[in-house]
Write an enzyme that holds these catalytic residues in place. Structure first.
Site, PDB file in Angstrom:
ATOM      1  N   ASP A   1      -2.307   6.430  -3.786  1.00  0.00           N
ATOM      2  CA  ASP A   1      -1.127   5.680  -3.330  1.00  0.00           C
ATOM      3  C   ASP A   1      -0.838   4.521  -4.300  1.00  0.00           C
ATOM      4  O   ASP A   1      -1.590   4.315  -5.254  1.00  0.00           O
ATOM      5  CB  ASP A   1      -1.320   5.234  -1.870  1.00  0.00           C
ATOM      6  CG  ASP A   1      -2.333   4.121  -1.720  1.00  0.00           C
ATOM      7  OD1 ASP A   1      -3.154   3.954  -2.631  1.00  0.00           O
ATOM      8  OD2 ASP A   1      -2.309   3.419  -0.699  1.00  0.00           O
TER       9      ASP A   1
ATOM     10  N   SER B   1       0.820  -1.211   0.000  1.00  0.00           N
ATOM     11  CA  SER B   1       0.000   0.000   0.000  1.00  0.00           C
ATOM     12  C   SER B   1       0.856   1.263   0.000  1.00  0.00           C
ATOM     13  O   SER B   1       1.671   1.449  -0.889  1.00  0.00           O
ATOM     14  CB  SER B   1      -0.962  -0.058   1.183  1.00  0.00           C
ATOM     15  OG  SER B   1      -1.986   0.873   1.008  1.00  0.00           O
TER      16      SER B   1
ATOM     17  N   ASP C   1      -1.190   1.280  -4.544  1.00  0.00           N
ATOM     18  CA  ASP C   1      -2.222   0.302  -4.924  1.00  0.00           C
ATOM     19  C   ASP C   1      -3.571   0.983  -5.156  1.00  0.00           C
ATOM     20  O   ASP C   1      -4.595   0.315  -5.320  1.00  0.00           O
ATOM     21  CB  ASP C   1      -2.326  -0.839  -3.912  1.00  0.00           C
ATOM     22  CG  ASP C   1      -2.613  -0.362  -2.501  1.00  0.00           C
ATOM     23  OD1 ASP C   1      -2.441   0.846  -2.236  1.00  0.00           O
ATOM     24  OD2 ASP C   1      -3.001  -1.189  -1.657  1.00  0.00           O
TER      25      ASP C   1
ATOM     26  N   ASP D   1      -5.753   2.573  -3.424  1.00  0.00           N
ATOM     27  CA  ASP D   1      -6.957   2.477  -2.587  1.00  0.00           C
ATOM     28  C   ASP D   1      -7.135   3.744  -1.745  1.00  0.00           C
ATOM     29  O   ASP D   1      -8.231   4.030  -1.286  1.00  0.00           O
ATOM     30  CB  ASP D   1      -6.971   1.192  -1.728  1.00  0.00           C
ATOM     31  CG  ASP D   1      -5.762   1.030  -0.829  1.00  0.00           C
ATOM     32  OD1 ASP D   1      -4.852   1.885  -0.865  1.00  0.00           O
ATOM     33  OD2 ASP D   1      -5.710   0.015  -0.097  1.00  0.00           O
TER      34      ASP D   1
HETATM   35  O1  LIG Z   1      -3.987   1.921  11.493  1.00  0.00           O
HETATM   36  P1  LIG Z   1      -3.539   0.713  10.721  1.00  0.00           P
HETATM   37  O2  LIG Z   1      -3.825  -0.568  11.430  1.00  0.00           O
HETATM   38  O3  LIG Z   1      -2.139   0.867  10.233  1.00  0.00           O
HETATM   39  O4  LIG Z   1      -4.467   0.703   9.450  1.00  0.00           O
HETATM   40  C1  LIG Z   1      -4.594   1.834   8.630  1.00  0.00           C
HETATM   41  C2  LIG Z   1      -5.200   1.417   7.324  1.00  0.00           C
HETATM   42  O5  LIG Z   1      -4.334   0.487   6.753  1.00  0.00           O
HETATM   43  C3  LIG Z   1      -4.729  -0.068   5.519  1.00  0.00           C
HETATM   44  O6  LIG Z   1      -4.763   0.932   4.556  1.00  0.00           O
HETATM   45  C4  LIG Z   1      -6.074  -0.731   5.666  1.00  0.00           C
HETATM   46  O7  LIG Z   1      -6.527  -1.247   4.434  1.00  0.00           O
HETATM   47  C5  LIG Z   1      -7.073   0.265   6.201  1.00  0.00           C
HETATM   48  O8  LIG Z   1      -8.322  -0.330   6.335  1.00  0.00           O
HETATM   49  C6  LIG Z   1      -6.580   0.822   7.511  1.00  0.00           C
HETATM   50  O9  LIG Z   1      -7.425   1.824   7.976  1.00  0.00           O
END
Ligand SMILES: O=P(O)(O)OC[C@H]1O[C@H](O)[C@H](O)[C@@H](O)[C@@H]1O
Length: 573
Positions: free
Chosen positions: A302, A143, A304, A306
């Site tokens: 970003d 990501s 990927d 998303d």
């Molecule tokens: O706060 P974290 O656990 O690092 O997650 C932060 C983000 O990470 C990724 O992008 C996930 O796909 C999201 O759903 C999440 O909100």
């Protein structure tokens, strides 16, 4: 087993291979050796993510093949090998290699694979799972993490990131694999000949683009206003470049300037510290170009694709980089206001518990149900699935403060392509009324109240760092402070204990949610939430203050920031 012993096992197993010299190179760096071998990679918020390199705690062909064998075991026991797995990868270092390894192991297990042979975004993979009705999906991506990372995101048949029960089972299967160096793999040409491997053609891209474009609520306004909007877009070297440009072009946007230095894939991401629209620095080149082109809107996705970041001009003609909460509130208010007349009363929106409380007020204003879930877009996807299974509720919009948004349920993860389209549409719609997105945002604050939100992240590397992060939350859990700075703590929600304690009455009440390592302090005039990140070595805290007037909300947030920073420093010393 000590990390040195694990290292020796790797050295023996790989002594006559191309990996031997990589292992030799880290032998004298004790810290690196420890961090690479002291534990296994874990499945966190979004699957497995880590630094690329040799070791059990690193992303490499061995950890990828082992995770894939565990995924295959899970599919053979609980899924449908014929329905198969959709596989995609982004533009990171080794993403294509890891995707091919993934396909080879799945095929060796007799599981059908449908694979993209060029980099594709996360939302496109999620859409592909639903479209091809596969049993699972994998995207090789880390990501928005820095370039030295890669990762392995696993998806379920509903197109959402793998549910906790599945990731727990995969973790269990991983632990049962004794020999990670001899995992069977099928050469891809053989897999293709056997009909196990199918490369996905462009037809699916076309279906996805048309579905995104069909989400546009006012295509006629967009066409009419398109020439007045001057947009700068940066894919930050990632997969957004193709789909975002295509969709905006199809909807009539002509004045789209793509940041040339960041247009093409480059796994070193040389123009940014991290390809993350959460970081202001990732907007630097886009702002320069936007000033040269006199653009009025900046979009950034970003690697990927998303996550979407947005910058808009304020009345002083300067760019203001919006937060994930601000973008989400703008989009949600736009979608709800435009669709309100069609509502029949069962509509719902979803946010994560760390996302702004302004969302609650907006949802209340439009009379739609608000569902709050834990961090991780899979929990938003779960709500969509639930509504389909029960026939109760119509999903309208979902978002997380971490720059992820979704409107169309043909994707079950955050979708920056949809979000880019939506923000461009909203900009056109408001432009037709003589308003900028900045004006609209200020209007939302004036209408719903000034909700000021801030995320404080502290990065702590290595084994010691992870321990500090875990200890910090543990210490806070052991003894709740009565105040955070000048803010009185009214109640504490401990989502691990599944309990809310009213600090004034001393009474506790159960929290009806799964367990999660999150502490939520309800403050007088704000809130403070703290949790270890599930995707990066970070201790994350989410600060919010609200007031009827901006100056008051700003000053409260500044005070809370000072107090929270001091507390975090003390907890992580
Ligand atoms: O706060 P974290 O656990 O690092 O997650 C932060 C983000 O990470 C990724 O992008 C996930 O796909 C999201 O759903 C999440 O909100």
């Amino acid at each position: 087993m000590t990390y040195r012993e694990t290292y020796e096992i790797w050295k023996n197993a790989l002594k006559d291979t191309e990996y031997a010299s990589d292992l030799d190179r880290i032998a004298d760096d004790e810290d690196l050796l420890q961090d690479s071998f002291y534990k296994e990679m874990e499945f966190g918020t979004a699957g497995m993510r880590g630094i690329i390199g040799m070791g059990t705690n690193r992303m490499n062909v061995f950890t990828v093949k082992r995770a894939t064998q565990a995924l295959a075991n899970n599919i053979l026991a609980h899924g449908d090998p014929v329905a198969g797995v959709a596989v995609a990868y982004d533009t990171r270092k080794n993403s294509d290699l890891f995707a091919r390894e993934t396909a080879g192991v799945l095929c060796a297990n007799g599981i059908n694979v449908f694979m993209y042979d060029t980099p594709h975004s996360v939302p496109q993979l999620s859409f592909t799972i639903l479209e091809l009705k596969t049993t699972s999906g994998v995207v090789i991506t880390a990501s928005h993490n820095p370039p030295e990372y890669n990762g392995y995101k696993v998806y379920g048949k509903d197109g959402g990131q793998c549910p906790v029960a599945d990731s727990d089972r995969i973790t269990e299967y991983i632990s049962q694999i004794d020999d990670m160096f001899h995992i069977e793999s099928m050469p891809l040409d053989e897999a293709e000949r056997n009909g196990l491997l199918t490369y996905i053609g462009h037809e699916l891209d076309e279906i996805y683009f048309s579905k995104v474009e069909a989400l546009c609520i006012h295509p006629e306004i967009m066409k009419q206003q398109a020439d007045k909007l001057n947009i700068v877009y940066t894919p930050l070297h990632g997969t957004g470049n193709v789909p975002v440009r295509r969709v905006l072009k199809d909807l009539g946007i002509r004045r789209l300037h793509v940041v040339p230095e960041q247009e093409h894939p480059d796994p070193a991401f040389p123009t940014v510290k991290a390809p993350n629209p959460e970081e202001r620095q990732s907007f630097d080149l886009a702002v320069e170009l936007a000033n040269r082109e006199n653009a009025n809107l900046i979009l950034a996705t970003d690697p990927d694709s998303d996550r979407l970041g947005v910058a808009v001009r304020n009345p002083a003609h300067e760019f203001v980089i919006l937060t994930g909460n601000q973008i989400g509130c703008l989009l949600m208010d736009y979608v709800l206001s435009q669709k309100q007349s069609t509502f029949v009363g069962d509509e719902f929106v979803v946010k994560s518990i760390v996302t702004s409380d302004m969302v609650d007020v907006i949802a209340g204003h439009y009379g739609v149900e608000l569902r709050s879930v834990f961090t991780g877009f899979k929990f938003i996807a779960e709500q969509i699935k639930l509504s389909e299974q029960t026939g109760k509720g119509k999903f309208i919009f979902g978002f997380e403060e971490s720059y992820g948004y979704l409107q169309g349920a043909f994707v079950r993860d955050k979708d920056a392509v949809q979000a880019a389209m939506m923000i461009a549409e909203a900009a056109c719609w408001y432009h037709s009324m003589g308003r900028t997105l900045y004006d609209v945002l200020v209007g939302l604050y004036e209408k719903y109240g000034w909700f000021e939100d801030l995320v404080l992240s502290k990065t702590l590397y290595g084994k010691e760092g992870i321990e500090k992060i875990q200890n910090a939350v543990r210490t806070l859990r052991e003894s709740y402070p009565g105040h955070i700075g000048a803010f009185k703590v009214l109640a504490v929600r401990d989502y691990l204990k599944q309990e809310r304690l009213d600090m004034l009455t001393g009474k506790t009440e159960p929290i009806d949610m799964e367990r999660s390592n999150v502490l939520y302090f309800e403050l007088e005039g704000g809130r403070f939430i703290i949790r270890p990140s599930g995707t990066e070595p970070k201790l994350k805290s989410y600060l919010s203050a609200s007031a009827a007037e901006k100056t008051e909300a700003d000053s409260k947030l500044a005070q809370l920031k000072t107090a929270a920073s001091a507390l975090i420093d003390q907890l992580t010393k």
